[in-house]
Design a protein around this motif. Sequence first.
Motif, mmCIF file in Angstrom:
data_model
loop_
_atom_site.group_PDB
_atom_site.id
_atom_site.type_symbol
_atom_site.label_atom_id
_atom_site.label_comp_id
_atom_site.label_asym_id
_atom_site.label_seq_id
_atom_site.Cartn_x
_atom_site.Cartn_y
_atom_site.Cartn_z
ATOM 1 N N UNK A 140 0.879 -1.255 0.058
ATOM 2 C CA UNK A 140 0.065 0.067 -0.134
ATOM 3 C C UNK A 140 0.934 1.394 -0.154
ATOM 4 N N UNK A 141 0.280 2.352 -0.262
ATOM 5 C CA UNK A 141 1.016 3.814 -0.394
ATOM 6 C C UNK A 141 0.911 4.367 0.876
ATOM 7 N N UNK A 142 0.062 3.822 1.851
ATOM 8 C CA UNK A 142 0.067 4.270 3.294
ATOM 9 C C UNK A 142 -0.333 3.264 4.176
ATOM 10 N N UNK A 143 -0.081 3.440 5.590
ATOM 11 C CA UNK A 143 -0.361 2.423 6.323
ATOM 12 C C UNK A 143 -1.949 2.267 6.462
ATOM 13 N N UNK A 144 -2.435 0.964 6.428
ATOM 14 C CA UNK A 144 -3.729 0.558 6.576
ATOM 15 C C UNK A 144 -3.652 -0.672 7.565
ATOM 16 N N UNK A 145 -4.459 -0.363 8.644
ATOM 17 C CA UNK A 145 -4.231 -1.165 9.713
ATOM 18 C C UNK A 145 -5.745 -1.996 10.344
ATOM 19 N N UNK A 176 -4.316 4.320 11.134
ATOM 20 C CA UNK A 176 -5.450 4.828 10.199
ATOM 21 C C UNK A 176 -5.474 6.160 10.057
ATOM 22 N N UNK A 177 -5.187 7.023 10.887
ATOM 23 C CA UNK A 177 -5.211 8.428 10.917
ATOM 24 C C UNK A 177 -4.738 9.172 9.512
ATOM 25 N N UNK A 178 -5.401 10.061 9.089
ATOM 26 C CA UNK A 178 -4.960 10.989 7.890
ATOM 27 C C UNK A 178 -3.740 11.291 7.988
ATOM 28 N N UNK A 179 -3.397 12.056 9.250
ATOM 29 C CA UNK A 179 -2.073 12.601 9.718
ATOM 30 C C UNK A 179 -1.256 11.752 9.544
ATOM 31 N N UNK A 180 -1.254 10.447 9.979
ATOM 32 C CA UNK A 180 -0.016 9.635 10.109
ATOM 33 C C UNK A 180 0.110 8.924 8.635
#
Length: 264
Positions: A140-145, A176-180
């Motif tokens: 994935x491009x970003x964390x997904x938990x 999962x926060x948009x900031x992280x």
Amino acid sequence: CCDPELPDLGEESFRGVFQPSMVLRSTVRATPLERGSAAPWPLERPDVDAEALAILTLLERPALPPELFGERGLQTTGSDTEHCKPARDDVHTVALRVGSDIGAFRRGAPSLYADAAWFGRRLRPADEWRKVDVLIRQTARVPIAARSDGEGFRNSVLAGFASERFSAGFLVAYLNSSVVRWRHYYRNRDARLGMPQVKIGHLRAIPEPPPHLVSALAPMGDALNARNEGLTREELGAINTLVAEAFALTAAQRERIDRDAARW
């Protein structure tokens, strides 16, 4: 020493190569170094504008403890394909999740069942799978938990481990926060070029938040983990508000993060 900033050639600069490339420029030192440095090379970042740099600066804090993240997934090769089936039978009995089985606060059913006799010692003992608290999609491009239920998984999933200070509920909500996610996307250029992926090193560089944010996110994460159905826009907004306030982000900076995050 490296000359700042090393020119960024981008992707596909060389025929048949889809990974990003750069030009290494350096200057001979007057005297040799007695000890090397682990600091990253000063790479040119044409992809990060002034506003993004300002936000990244606000998000720079000491990182979460490294032991919260690790590799536990089964490493497979092409020859293993025929020994993994999409449904359980008398031979294929070991459940394995893959990256696509993991969503934000949603742990899908395992996509594969492995032949224990074929994989042998390559499969971890069942109690090792049960020690994993959080499943993080690697592809994935970003964390997904999502919360783990103790089943096995392939190496397209990374492992998260709760601690006395950082519960599974907090970890899943924070990741999962948009900031992280926004910080991950802009801070880790290598995470989104070539073959986008989340790496253990990326996770271990996530900033540790103030203690009050840990306490606030934990019960929200616990409730969403128990439901295991994802989250609504309003629920994500509530998480994002807490994280943004903890890092003293302005309304304009929060808007920038929300606007970027809508693309992922």
